[in-house]
Design a protein around this motif. Sequence first.
Motif, short mmCIF file in Angstrom:
data_model
loop_
_atom_site.label_atom_id
_atom_site.label_comp_id
_atom_site.label_asym_id
_atom_site.label_seq_id
_atom_site.Cartn_x
_atom_site.Cartn_y
_atom_site.Cartn_z
N ALA A 158 2.95 4.28 22.39
CA ALA A 158 2.47 3.12 21.73
C ALA A 158 1.70 2.88 20.75
CB ALA A 158 2.34 1.91 22.86
N ALA A 159 0.60 3.68 20.68
CA ALA A 159 -0.38 3.61 19.82
C ALA A 159 0.01 4.62 18.41
CB ALA A 159 -1.58 4.43 20.35
N ARG A 160 0.77 5.58 18.67
CA ARG A 160 1.32 6.28 17.73
C ARG A 160 2.38 5.42 16.79
NH1 ARG A 160 2.84 12.12 19.88
NH2 ARG A 160 2.94 12.53 17.58
N VAL B 142 9.86 15.23 0.91
CA VAL B 142 9.48 16.05 2.36
C VAL B 142 9.59 15.15 3.55
CG1 VAL B 142 7.13 16.82 3.22
CG2 VAL B 142 7.47 17.06 0.94
N LEU B 143 9.71 13.70 3.73
CA LEU B 143 9.70 13.28 4.72
C LEU B 143 11.05 13.04 5.58
CD1 LEU B 143 7.03 10.22 4.13
CD2 LEU B 143 6.90 12.02 5.92
N PRO B 144 12.05 13.20 4.82
CA PRO B 144 13.49 12.90 5.82
C PRO B 144 13.55 13.44 6.92
CG PRO B 144 13.80 13.29 3.39
CD PRO B 144 12.42 13.68 3.63
N PRO B 145 13.14 14.73 7.63
CA PRO B 145 13.00 14.98 8.87
C PRO B 145 11.98 14.21 9.63
CG PRO B 145 12.93 16.93 7.31
CD PRO B 145 12.42 15.71 6.55
N PHE B 146 11.25 13.72 9.13
CA PHE B 146 9.93 12.98 10.05
C PHE B 146 10.59 12.08 11.00
CE2 PHE B 146 6.98 9.44 10.91
CZ PHE B 146 6.12 10.20 11.27
N ALA B 147 11.52 11.21 10.71
CA ALA B 147 11.84 10.28 11.65
C ALA B 147 12.71 10.68 13.02
CB ALA B 147 12.95 9.03 10.89
N ILE B 148 13.42 11.86 13.04
CA ILE B 148 14.10 12.19 14.19
C ILE B 148 13.08 13.17 14.92
CG2 ILE B 148 15.67 14.09 14.77
CD1 ILE B 148 17.37 13.19 12.44
N ALA B 149 12.09 13.91 14.25
CA ALA B 149 11.15 14.60 14.75
C ALA B 149 10.00 13.91 15.75
CB ALA B 149 10.41 15.64 13.89
N LEU C 79 7.99 11.16 20.60
CA LEU C 79 7.36 9.96 21.17
C LEU C 79 8.21 10.08 22.79
CD1 LEU C 79 7.15 7.08 18.55
CD2 LEU C 79 5.21 8.30 19.52
N ASN C 80 9.40 10.34 22.61
CA ASN C 80 9.95 10.21 23.95
C ASN C 80 9.61 11.38 24.88
OD1 ASN C 80 11.49 8.19 23.21
ND2 ASN C 80 13.12 9.30 21.90
N ASP D 297 7.25 17.97 24.17
CA ASP D 297 8.08 18.82 23.08
C ASP D 297 7.28 19.35 21.92
OD1 ASP D 297 9.92 19.77 21.33
OD2 ASP D 297 11.25 18.15 21.57
N GLY D 298 6.82 20.62 22.10
CA GLY D 298 5.75 21.27 21.32
C GLY D 298 6.33 21.39 19.88
N ALA D 299 7.75 21.69 19.95
CA ALA D 299 8.12 22.08 18.56
C ALA D 299 8.32 20.73 17.65
CB ALA D 299 9.87 22.32 18.80
N ALA D 300 8.68 19.40 18.46
CA ALA D 300 8.65 18.22 17.72
C ALA D 300 7.36 17.78 17.12
CB ALA D 300 9.34 17.15 18.56
#
Length: 219
Positions: A39-41, A164-171, A176-177, A181-184
């Motif tokens: 929630a904070a993130r 640069v940012l397009p992959p950010f939303a999915i990662a 958060l979920n 998940d270290g990779a994310a």
Amino acid sequence: MLLACLTLLHVFVLVFWVGGDLGAYYASYAVADPRHPPAARRLAARMISNIDMAPRTSLVLALPTGLTLAVAKVWLELDMVWLILAWVISLIWLAVVWAVHVTEPKPGTALPRADVGLRVVAIIGFAAVGVAALSGFVAVPGFIGLKLILLAAAIGFGLTIRRVLPPFAIAFAKALNNPDDGAAQAVVADLLSDVRRYVVGIWITVSLAGLIGIWQPVI
């Protein structure tokens, strides 16, 4: 009094541009830190989106405020029609910028494409006039030409951030979920680290443009 107000308005552009970027810069560390609860993130990410509207607004208003100030100080001789046109185009662009923020359309749709298109036109136009001014091909003081080139560079850094940012939303959603998940988490941290480097580039170019406007060197 009018000249003082115009000067203050143009200074505000610099203040809100760099200040807004500074706030977003530091909030990005909270977004990237997996030790914070989801929630904070998520709140920090929303804060960045809202705070970033200060520099985005300042970017658009940099040209019309600077152009008006240059005419008022008789650095430029410009027909009032062109000054009015600059303000009209800038305000239309500003409306597009805010519409993108409020409606949050999908990437590639009409509004985001219009915003990116205007930025590309601005980069080409500012850089071309700046080079022409420094080369003596147009009746524009050299220091204003240099400011235009720096403004084009700052806008370019902003566009690079968007690339640069397009992959950010999915990662970020994965991070958060699943905090484990270290990779994310690594993708989020790496992307934001890249963005911060470009933000520093914006600080440098915008600050140099402000310095040159105060110094007004003969170039």
